[in-house]
Structures are given as C-alpha cells and as structure tokens.
Design an enzyme around this catalytic site. Sequence first.
Site, PDB file in Angstrom:
ATOM      1  N   HIS A 566       0.834  -1.202   0.000  1.00 23.57           N
ATOM      2  CA  HIS A 566       0.000   0.000   0.000  1.00 23.57           C
ATOM      3  C   HIS A 566       0.873   1.258   0.000  1.00 23.57           C
ATOM      4  O   HIS A 566       0.946   1.999   0.983  1.00 23.57           O
ATOM      5  CB  HIS A 566      -0.947  -0.005   1.203  1.00 23.57           C
ATOM      6  N   ASN A 567       1.522   1.515  -1.136  1.00 23.96           N
ATOM      7  CA  ASN A 567       2.340   2.700  -1.317  1.00 23.96           C
ATOM      8  C   ASN A 567       1.849   3.457  -2.544  1.00 23.96           C
ATOM      9  O   ASN A 567       0.804   3.115  -3.116  1.00 23.96           O
ATOM     10  CB  ASN A 567       3.815   2.299  -1.450  1.00 23.96           C
ATOM     11  N   THR A 569       2.926   3.439  -5.501  1.00 28.84           N
ATOM     12  CA  THR A 569       2.905   2.610  -6.708  1.00 28.84           C
ATOM     13  C   THR A 569       1.555   1.919  -6.848  1.00 28.84           C
ATOM     14  O   THR A 569       1.010   1.808  -7.959  1.00 28.84           O
ATOM     15  CB  THR A 569       4.035   1.571  -6.664  1.00 28.84           C
ATOM     16  N   HIS A 570       1.015   1.439  -5.737  1.00 33.50           N
ATOM     17  CA  HIS A 570      -0.330   0.848  -5.779  1.00 33.50           C
ATOM     18  C   HIS A 570      -1.360   1.904  -6.178  1.00 33.50           C
ATOM     19  O   HIS A 570      -2.254   1.632  -6.984  1.00 33.50           O
ATOM     20  CB  HIS A 570      -0.682   0.260  -4.415  1.00 33.50           C
ATOM     21  N   ASP A 607      -5.930   5.328  -0.966  1.00 35.98           N
ATOM     22  CA  ASP A 607      -5.180   4.667   0.112  1.00 35.98           C
ATOM     23  C   ASP A 607      -4.153   5.603   0.744  1.00 35.98           C
ATOM     24  O   ASP A 607      -3.178   5.128   1.335  1.00 35.98           O
ATOM     25  CB  ASP A 607      -4.477   3.411  -0.411  1.00 35.98           C
ATOM     26  N   GLN A 784      -3.577 -16.883  -2.970  1.00 34.56           N
ATOM     27  CA  GLN A 784      -4.027 -16.250  -4.207  1.00 34.56           C
ATOM     28  C   GLN A 784      -5.232 -16.973  -4.803  1.00 34.56           C
ATOM     29  O   GLN A 784      -6.175 -16.348  -5.296  1.00 34.56           O
ATOM     30  CB  GLN A 784      -2.878 -16.214  -5.218  1.00 34.56           C
TER      31      GLN A 784
END
Length: 836
Positions: A566-567, A569-570, A607, A784
């Site tokens: 959750h940075n 880039t996301h 986010d 996944q």
Amino acid sequence: MGCAPSIHVSQSGVIYCRDSDESNSPCHITSVSQGSAAPQPGLFVQTDAADAVPRSRASGPPSAARVRRARRAELGSGSSTDSAVPTGTTCRGRRRHCCSSAEAETQTNYSNVKQVSPAEVRIGPMRLTQDPIQVLLIFAKEDSQSDGFWWACDRAGFRCNIARTPESALECFLDKHHEIIVIDHRQTRNFDAEAVCRSIRATNPSEHTVILAVVSQASGDHEEASVLPLLHAGFNRRFVENSSITACYNELIQIEHGEVRSQFKLRACNSVFTALDHCHEAIEITSDEHVIQYVNPAFERMMGYHKGELLGKELAELPKSDKNRADLLDTINTCIKKGKIHKIHRDSGDNSQTESHSLRYKNRRRESIDVKSISSRGSDAPSLQNRRYPSMARIHSMTIEAPITKVINIINAAQENSPVTVAEALDRVLEILRTTELYSPQLGTKDEDPHTSDLVGGLMTDGLRRLSGNEYVFTKNVHQSHSHLAMPITINDVPPCIAQLLDNEESWEFNIFELEAVTHKRPLVYLGLKVFSRFGVCEFLHCSETTLRAWLQVIEANYHSSNAYHNSTHAADVLHATAFFLGKERVKGSLDQLDEVAALIAATVHDVDHPGRTNSFLCNAGSELAVLYNDTAVLESHHTALAFQLTVKDNKCNIFKNIDRNHYRTLRQAIIDMVLATEMTKHFEHVNKFVNSINKPMAAETEGSDCECNPIGKNLPENQMLIKRMMIKCADVANPCRPLDLCIEWAGRISEEYFAQTDEEKRQGLPVVMPVFDRNTCSIPKSQISFIDYFITDMFDAWDAFAHLPALMQHLANNYKHWKTLDDLKCKSLRLPSDN
C-alpha cells in the site's frame, strides 16, 4: 495396550502415579518430602505436606491402616511432575477429559470392576448418549468413609475426584461439572459443609447436580435431626455415615438410577425447547384442557401476540381480552391450513399429538367443536383484514417506509391467498430479508480452507476488541523529502526516459514497476500528470497544471514508501486501471465528465496514509483512528478525510479552489462514495447490487425480453453510482488480471505486508487476524487461489459483462492456472525453484 507411566501432582503436595491401565496389581505407597525426586512408575506417592492418599486395598475388606514404605522414590523414566490441578484437589478417577497428558488414573485390584462405556438413553424418539457418571468427594481428611465412597465409585465405574478444601472443590466442580457431589457434614472444624454446598449451588452447572450430605449417626439419647436445614442449604439427600463399600455403592447406584437420570432427561428437554425457540415454524403446546403452555418466538411473530398474553390461557378466552381481537382463532386456523403452525396437544397420559393441517379444539366436556364456534362469541370484533397486530402496528402506520419494509409488506399481503407451498417459500424469503447482512454470504469452506477463511476474516471484518494495552499510532511521512529528483514544471518537462514509458500508459500491459524504478518510487506524480491531462481534469476544475502537480506531490508524499504493497505505486496502478476502464465505450457512455474526474481523484487518494495494516489490526490495537471512526471503515474514512484536508489547507495545491460550490459538493460526495466502496465488508453488497441493477436489465434488453426494467442511462444517478463503485473496486484489486509477471510481483508484495502484520501482532500480543499469513508456513499460491475464488472471479465476470474486457479475463485465467500449478506441486513460493 498399556499407557505410558504418568504422574499427577496437586498443589496440596499430593502426587499420584499410575504405570498402566491394564495393571491389576495393588498400588504401592511411598512417603517422600517435597522437592524430592519423582517417584518410580507404578507407585502412589504421598508427600509430608498432605496425608491424603487412599489406602491400598487387597481383595478383602478395607484395611484400617495406611501402608507406607519408608524409602524415597528414585526418578522414574518417562515420569513427569509438571501437571497440576486446582489447589488442593486430587483427581484420582477415570475422567472424561484429562487436565494434561501427565494426569493419572488410580487403579484397583478389584477383579469385578466394570469398564463403563457411554450409555444410550431413549427419551421418546430421542436417542441420547450418557457418559460415565462423575463424582466429586469433598472430605477434609481421608478416613474410612471417604475411602468407602472412593472404592464404591471404582466398583460402579464412575469417574471420581477428591477435594480437600472448599476452594479446590468449587474449582474442580466448575472444571468437571460432576453429576454427584458427596460432602462431609460430620465435622465442622475443617470446613462448613452447608456453606460449601451453597457456593456450589450458586453456580449455573449445579442446576443438574445431586449433592449428598454425609452426616454422623445419631446418638442413642438424641432424636434424629431434621433434614430441612440440609434441603435449605441445597443438599438433595442425606447419607448417615457408613464406611461399608456396599452401602456407599448402593447409595450411589440409587442416585444414578433416580435423580441423575431424571436430571439427564431434564437437560435433554431443555435442549428440545432451545431447538423449538430457534425453529422458524410456529409451535404451540397446550394441555389436555387446551390451555396454552408454550409458544415459540415464531408463533409470537406470526400471530402478533407476546408470550405473556398467551401462556396459561385457553384460546377461547383470548378474544375476550380488551387488547386482543376476536379473530385470533380464525387467523390460527388459516395459518394451520397453510402449514405455518404446528400445534402440539398433550393429553392426560403425556402422549403428544401434532396437528399441522387442521384444528379442532375440545372443550372441558370433551365435546368436539370447531374453531369458528369459539370465535363466533366475539363476532362484533373487527374483521381479520382490518386488524393490525400490536407488534406490527407502528411499522404499518409509518408515513415513510424503508424499501425493505415495503417489500416485506408486499410479500405478507401476497401470502394471504397463496397455496401452502408458495406461502412456505415466501416465509423463507421473509426470514432472509429480515436479516441485517443481506449481501454477505456465509463462508461454507471455513473449516476446510483456512486461507480463504483468514482472507475473508481479515478483509471483511473490522476486527475484534482489543486484547492488549498496546497502541498502534499512525506515522505520517507528510514531510518526506524528494529533493534528489527535480519535479517537472509541466507534463512537457518530463525526463525522456519517463516520457517514453508513459507513451504506453493507455495499454493494460503498462508496467507500473518500471515507472516506479525510473521515478525513484514516485510514479503517482508522473502518471497522474499524464492521465489527468488526457481527461482534461485541469480544464474541468479550472486549475493550473502547476496546482495539479503540487497536489499530486502532496498526495504522493503522504503514501508510505516503506509499505510493501500500500504505497504510491499501488495508487498509481489503481489510477491506471481506472483510466483504462473509463476508456471503455459502455463506461464512457454511462458517465459524464464530473464522474470521470471524481473517479480519477478517488483512485489517486483512495489509500493515502495507509499504514500497511488492515482495519482489523487497527481496531484490535485500539489505534487513534479506530477510536475516531468507531471501528467502522476506519482506513477508508481516514483516506478520504485526509485527502480533503491536505487539498484545502494550502491554496497552492487546492485543485478545487476555482470550481462552483455546488459542483464541489457533488464532486466531493462522489469521491467519498467511491473511496468508501473499497472497504471490503461491503464487497458483496456492491457486487450484487451491480449485477441486479446493471447486468440483469442489460441482459434483458440485449435478449429483447419483455422485462420492464429501467434502462441504463446517464439520467439515472443510482446506476452511475453503482458503476463508479464497481469500477474503483475492480481497479483496486485488479492485480490477478494483470499480465503474469506483474501479478506475481503484486502477490509477493501483499503477502509481505500481511507477513509483517502477523509478525507485529505476535510481538504486541494482539489477536492474529490472518494466522495463515505466517512467513514460515504460508502458501502464497493457496492464498491467491482463495482470493481469486472468493472475491475476484464473480466481480470481474460482472464487470466484464458490462465493460467488455476479454484481455483481462484471459490474464485472470492464465494467472489462476499458474497458482494452481504451484499448489498442485506443493510449492509455497511465487514461482517454482527452477524458474527462480
């Protein structure tokens, strides 16, 4: 087969040891001092601190003398002295559940001891299993009487415990829930037997326990004492002291066949009534005189009466009440004919008869009369169709009704003249509609699939209550410096290497990780400038590109670069997916420009300031944000609130400063709604609403059916809202639909973030929200597969049916096949070792 040697040490200092279940040799006793070595297997050992070991008995009558060996025991191989029981308690019999693996069972040399297995008891049509009886002996000191009961229990096959103090007795009883308790009432200097009995009776489990008082024999010149004080104290029976094993055995057997079995049947009856209380069908039980003795909650809901109005009254008397209506019996008769009510009639012989399709009541003279003949006595009362039951009157009289209330009222009206099968089906529909979580399915594979269970539990709940004093406090990187890379003045000033990558940003195969690398973990600013320019955001907001660039810089600075997943880039990835979806014809034709701008802004901020921990973690840790937002949508509420705070606090980055107030409010509400839609507890609600309101009408139109559903169009704000919610939800979790290399990278990042959360939960002593995400044992392919099966497949099927995304669905199929292959090969990593 014999068991391994075992030793039991009570906190009173008494140690009991047994070497084998099959041994029939007498038990040897040795006296040792506390702190000495453990005893040899096969020995009863008594410390100097307590004189409480039962005498070893030969096959003859009990010996009056204690047998002790004056030697200390050597340390026995395989023995253990680590287990413990409640203070002062000696657990000496066969037990239903052992406190620990080292707990001992006593052995005896009686050849006729019966091995008791659980007995089957029949109560009418019920078949129940009764475990061996458990007996608790409460004697301050060992004597012939306590030994008599002990060996009587052994002969009867009962499991037996002995307690020496009131405290240990209560603790042992609460642990075992004994069916029989024997309390020594002969001497008062050790403990008050009546006080012990009262303390046990004060607990809930004692309701079905028989308590026996052992009293002294009356002297010749004294009259026998009254039993009333014992009964008032809570005792059930009195036993005049008699150390004969046969006398003790007979007393216990009589209690078992009398009170214990009666209590066992009573517990079974309580279970039946619990089942009736939870039954969805209406149940009524009457006496042979047709006096109502029991009605279940379903009966109360259906008839509109509460228990207090019904119990103890004849049905013929109810219409005479001022509060009730005369047509109650008409209603009951109608419901019974529809199969809605089951009437259980008990005759004087305790035989029960059930009527579920017709109803004829008998009066006190046993004459058969019809329900209508009773109700005709109050014929001046209003008719059924004009009556409103007290429990529903307020809802029906409401001026403004909620949609769900309207639906329930329509179904209730439709039931009146429906066939029995239809009425029963509608009853089930009503039960579902009356629940609060209409769109949250129950996970059927919870026990079989811990990965799915943990994912669902971690993502779709707001967490347990905090179990620790630890606090989790947000750390913001608002002042994070990016001085090592110069910011572009305009989109035209972007460095060539970055500009070359951005040329491909409209493609679904766009590699966000390459942009992350060349921008030194600042992809959001550069991608944002390009995407916002393509959609004319600055023109719509009447702001300069400089203001937009400053805003993007502030938002990205408040994403935590230390987070694995959750940075920024996301956030850039979600922005890219949102822009891609907005380019699809059906999406573009359903939304206006304000919706597009709101979607792009929502994706950018959705986010911001994410701490890399889930909502459940924050609630468990008692974080400031969890307290602020009442444990509800904590992160999503924080993201939206902080985004607007950061935007409006500085005029240099306030992209909303030039738009009309009404436009701002509309735009703000759309952004808030979309960000809150990313909270997973409402996942199934959003997906189901989209399917029912968008997909199904669209399919009906395509097939040219006669369905009069509302068409999808820009003039329906409700549909536009559902489309925007679905779009950002799919963009937020689009990783499994990305090309395989990107999918694998995202899977590794989210797994690492969950691993870090699990590590921190263990360090802080918090509940572990997702136990399978232990970095030492987790199978990433399984996680996944579970995520795709439970969250992704249905949602993207619905989104693909609307937006037409064949490339994404093909990637999803390929990625799923990759994870299945790894899982079939028992590989827990992201790739096969050979691929690495």
